[in-house]
Design a protein around this motif. Structure first.
Motif: not given
Length: 328
Positions: A296-299, A303-307, A314-315
């Motif tokens: 399942a893709p990140l919510p 994603r904002d926190t990862f950035r 990755g994909g």
């Protein structure tokens, strides 16, 4: 009314006898079934059985005369809005099962104060003329990610058996506050539930504490932003309520945004105040044979926190069905 013998189908494999009767004879109470079993009026392949006996394909169930009952009411039409909403969550489906990407904040099942949940939305995934899909497992309301749904009771029983036998590989991703030492390992920390209802908490317990449950989780640090934040891969080796959340707190690295565990340390300034725990991947034995791996893709909030922290996820791989021999 007369005695009939019914053959267990492949779809009904591993169903308990009482659940099989509940499926075919919903008017029969548990107490009445127990009495029929004690008297030997219900038998499987001619042998006496108990209500918790698990059934195998091809077995013959002796069903004594049953009182006539009216047909059950037809299932209601699903709510169109809820149907569209849950259809958007589907990331894999076939004739046996579905896999959802559950959003954070949506409960899996109902409870005090919960007016909307996945279980009430499952009619939106029912095929015309088919049975209502059913939950196989649960994840926390605040946790996002993979949720497994069975199309039939037989499939649900097979998948539940896989969870019981630990033939299911579950991987979660989490952003935690701090950096665990060592960077990887197994957390072997028993847990106990304190309190009741919505206010109940799960806390670490000593091994000899009454009501304590064994709980083990595997963890690995995938990346870190100095010593302030870390990205962990987590695999629960047991299935206790809030296990990963409490285990991360016990490491001294609470999950970012956890509304229940970790205290103020879990809520540093500058980050969205939502739980950063995501059911990332599920690898299961497929009920028709082989294995199925779904990711399942990140919510959006993760994603904002990862950035912001410089983590590169990755994909997201496409679902992979590896066919092979059927389950034993």
């Amino acid at each position: 009314m007369k005695v009939v013998n019914r053959i267990i189908t492949e779809d009904e494999a591993d169903l308990r006898l009482d659940r099989w009767f509940r499926r075919h004879y919903p008017h029969l109470t548990q107490g009445a079934l127990q009495k029929l079993c004690r008297k030997g009026q219900v038998r499987v392949d001619g042998a006496r059985v108990q209500t918790n006996t698990r059934l195998l394909p091809g077995q013959s169930v002796r069903v004594p005369p049953m009182p006539d009952v009216s047909r059950p009411a037809p299932l209601p039409d699903p709510d169109p809005m809820l149907a569209r909403e849950i259809e958007k969550m589907v990331i894999y489906q076939d004739e046996h099962l579905l896999v959802l990407d559950k959003p954070s904040g949506l409960a899996t099942q109902g409870g005090p104060g919960i007016t909307k949940h996945i279980d009430m939305m499952l009619d939106g995934l029912r095929k015309e003329g088919a049975e209502r899909p059913r939950l196989v497992h649960r994840i926390d309301r605040d946790t996002s990610g993979i949720l497994l749904i069975a199309r039939t009771p037989g499939v649900a029983a097979k998948l539940a058996a896989a969870f019981r036998s630990r033939d299911v590989e579950k991987t979660y991703w989490a952003v935690v506050v701090g950096r665990p030492t060592p960077g990887s390992g197994i957390i072997d920390q028993p847990l106990v539930k304190v309190g009741a209802g919505g206010a109940a908490l799960v806390v670490p317990a000593s091994r000899d504490e009454e009501d304590a449950s064994s709980a083990k989780s595997e963890y690995e640090t995938l990346d870190a932003a100095g010593r302030k934040f870390s990205w962990l891969a987590l695999s629960p080796l047991t299935g206790r309520t809030h296990q990963l959340r409490v285990h991360c707190e016990s490491l001294g690295t609470p999950i970012l945004g956890d509304p229940r565990y970790g205290g103020k340390a879990a809520h540093p300034e500058g980050f969205t105040d939502r739980l950063h725990l995501h059911a990332r991947q599920l690898d299961i034995p497929h009920p028709a044979g082989g294995r199925l791996k779904v990711t399942a893709p990140l919510p959006a909030h993760m994603r904002d926190t990862f950035r912001s922290l410089g983590f590169v996820a990755g994909g997201t791989p496409q679902p992979e069905r590896i066919k092979g021999k059927g389950p034993k």
